[in-house]
Design a protein around this motif. Structure first.
Motif, PDB file in Angstrom:
ATOM      1  N   TYR A  46      31.591  21.555  31.725  1.00  0.00           N
ATOM      2  CA  TYR A  46      32.311  22.490  32.138  1.00  0.00           C
ATOM      3  C   TYR A  46      32.426  22.379  33.824  1.00  0.00           C
ATOM      4  O   TYR A  46      32.055  21.122  34.163  1.00  0.00           O
ATOM      5  CB  TYR A  46      30.469  23.224  31.849  1.00  0.00           C
ATOM      6  CG  TYR A  46      29.405  23.227  32.033  1.00  0.00           C
ATOM      7  CD1 TYR A  46      29.135  22.770  32.985  1.00  0.00           C
ATOM      8  CD2 TYR A  46      28.984  21.535  31.635  1.00  0.00           C
ATOM      9  CE1 TYR A  46      27.538  22.457  32.863  1.00  0.00           C
ATOM     10  CE2 TYR A  46      28.162  20.681  31.291  1.00  0.00           C
ATOM     11  CZ  TYR A  46      27.521  21.188  32.704  1.00  0.00           C
ATOM     12  OH  TYR A  46      26.087  20.449  32.815  1.00  0.00           O
ATOM     13  N   THR A  47      32.149  23.681  34.522  1.00  0.00           N
ATOM     14  CA  THR A  47      32.369  23.271  35.741  1.00  0.00           C
ATOM     15  C   THR A  47      30.541  24.588  36.417  1.00  0.00           C
ATOM     16  O   THR A  47      30.757  25.700  36.150  1.00  0.00           O
ATOM     17  CB  THR A  47      33.718  24.364  36.564  1.00  0.00           C
ATOM     18  OG1 THR A  47      34.563  23.495  35.799  1.00  0.00           O
ATOM     19  CG2 THR A  47      33.458  24.502  38.158  1.00  0.00           C
ATOM     20  N   ILE A  57      31.531  28.092  31.578  1.00  0.00           N
ATOM     21  CA  ILE A  57      32.131  27.359  30.833  1.00  0.00           C
ATOM     22  C   ILE A  57      33.395  27.741  30.551  1.00  0.00           C
ATOM     23  O   ILE A  57      33.950  28.997  30.461  1.00  0.00           O
ATOM     24  CB  ILE A  57      31.177  27.594  29.743  1.00  0.00           C
ATOM     25  CG1 ILE A  57      29.692  26.957  29.784  1.00  0.00           C
ATOM     26  CG2 ILE A  57      31.230  27.800  28.330  1.00  0.00           C
ATOM     27  CD1 ILE A  57      28.485  26.792  29.449  1.00  0.00           C
ATOM     28  N   ASP A  58      34.304  26.923  29.568  1.00  0.00           N
ATOM     29  CA  ASP A  58      35.650  27.325  28.956  1.00  0.00           C
ATOM     30  C   ASP A  58      35.505  28.373  28.023  1.00  0.00           C
ATOM     31  O   ASP A  58      35.017  29.229  27.390  1.00  0.00           O
ATOM     32  CB  ASP A  58      35.967  26.222  28.773  1.00  0.00           C
ATOM     33  CG  ASP A  58      36.393  25.221  29.956  1.00  0.00           C
ATOM     34  OD1 ASP A  58      36.631  25.202  31.207  1.00  0.00           O
ATOM     35  OD2 ASP A  58      36.914  23.715  29.729  1.00  0.00           O
ATOM     36  N   ASP A  59      36.265  29.601  28.451  1.00  0.00           N
ATOM     37  CA  ASP A  59      36.223  30.320  27.123  1.00  0.00           C
ATOM     38  C   ASP A  59      34.943  31.734  27.494  1.00  0.00           C
ATOM     39  O   ASP A  59      34.929  31.730  25.952  1.00  0.00           O
ATOM     40  CB  ASP A  59      36.990  29.705  26.203  1.00  0.00           C
ATOM     41  CG  ASP A  59      38.148  29.616  26.022  1.00  0.00           C
ATOM     42  OD1 ASP A  59      38.925  30.252  26.990  1.00  0.00           O
ATOM     43  OD2 ASP A  59      38.725  28.311  25.671  1.00  0.00           O
TER      44      ASP A  59
END
Length: 335
Positions: free
Chosen positions: A89-90, A67-69
């Protein structure tokens, strides 16, 4: 292996209603996207489909949720992960791998450059394409595509990512899901929807019962002799014209003390909680029945369709009739 039976949550007072069961009863997958997939080492997918919830059971290998950040979350063999995040998200073999695919709404996939590769992926996506081995990840994953398929109160209670460790969800649950996802038989979508619901419910039940789980206020409040009693009354009879004074009297405490205690434990006033409960029931009836708006209004404690419609619109941001139509056509994203 068998599911853990240790520490089953708060010690409820006599006569309590199980709010978790009440909440999970609203989980209803409808046309869920569900696949078994196999990936060789070095894979990465950007999830940008806006689905309110994704469940992943790792059959072999491992994966990371990025998840970003936020700190990466590892999901190991046998683990079940639930991601409750509408923003992109990735998921990847390892942190730092650039995505090769982007998952979009409507079960579509593109390259990062925007080339549509959905058709190319259609064949065989329900069977693992990778050769089993140390560098293989095999997962079964399902997404709830429509926000209304999962109660907003449940979504609000979940962290962005939660992982239930291997062995805590019974093997037969994930095994049945894995077996059925590769079948192609009449009525298979309905079977998969219900199996996804079952896996999600079992995983969440286990997660909520784990010692130290960051559970929401309403879950802890069930153990409170005063507030827990009020919650039971609201859930058992949401159509009753409850007032703060009534609920306090039933609990045998002053109105001011009751209101303060309720808000302290749940983060919202008793009347706001009651309204939220009524609207959740109404949304479920709008999605799952052909009851008239007036009938639903009476069922959840409103004198007429007009007053109910006004309350529902304030809460959901859309009129009841529009909510029902949007859900049935698959267009509802936020409720």
């Amino acid at each position: 292996m068998r599911a853990s039976t240790e520490s089953t949550g708060p010690a409820f007072y006599a006569g309590h209603i199980d709010l978790l069961t009440d909440l999970l009863d609203g989980v209803r997958a409808r046309g869920a996207v569900l696949y078994r997939a196999g990936m060789d080492r070095g894979w990465s997918i950007r999830i940008a489909d806006g689905a309110p919830l994704m469940l992943v059971a790792v059959i072999e290998g491992h994966m990371w949720v990025l998840i970003d950040d936020a700190e990466p979350v590892r999901v190991g063999p046998g683990d079940v992960a639930i991601v409750s995040l509408r923003s992109p998200y990735t998921v990847a073999d390892e942190p730092g791998i650039a995505p090769q695919l982007v998952a979009l709404p409507g079960d579509r996939y593109t390259t990062p450059g925007g080339v549509d590769v959905t058709e190319k992926l259609q064949t065989g996506r329900r069977t693992a394409s990778a050769t089993p081995g140390a560098d293989t990840t095999v997962v079964v994953y399902g997404t709830y595509q429509v926000a209304g398929d999962v109660d907003d109160r449940l979504l609000a209670a979940l962290p962005d990512v939660l992982v239930v460790p291997a062995g805590e969800v019974p093997d037969w649950v994930v095994g049945r899901l894995e077996d059925e996802v590769v079948r192609d038989e009449p009525g298979q979508q309905l079977v998969l929807d219900r199996l996804l619901d079952l896996t999600l419910i079992v995983a969440l039940r286990v997660w909520f019962a784990r010692p130290g789980a960051p559970v929401p206020g309403w879950y802890r409040a069930q153990a409170d002799a005063v507030v827990g009693q009020a919650l039971t009354l609201i859930h058992e009879n949401p159509a009753h014209p409850w007032t703060v004074t009534d609920l306090a009297a039933e609990a045998g405490v002053s109105r001011a003390w009751f209101a303060r205690r309720f808000t302290e434990l749940l983060g919202e006033s008793p009347i706001r909680y009651l309204t939220g409960r009524r609207m959740a029931i109404a949304a479920d009836r709008l999605r799952g029945t052909d009851s008239t708006i007036a009938g639903i209004a009476h069922e959840v404690g409103y004198a007429d369709a007009f007053s109910f419609s006004a309350a529902f619109t304030r809460t959901a941001g859309v009129r009841p009739s529009d909510y029902r139509n949007a859900y049935r056509t698959g267009h509802i994203v936020e409720s």
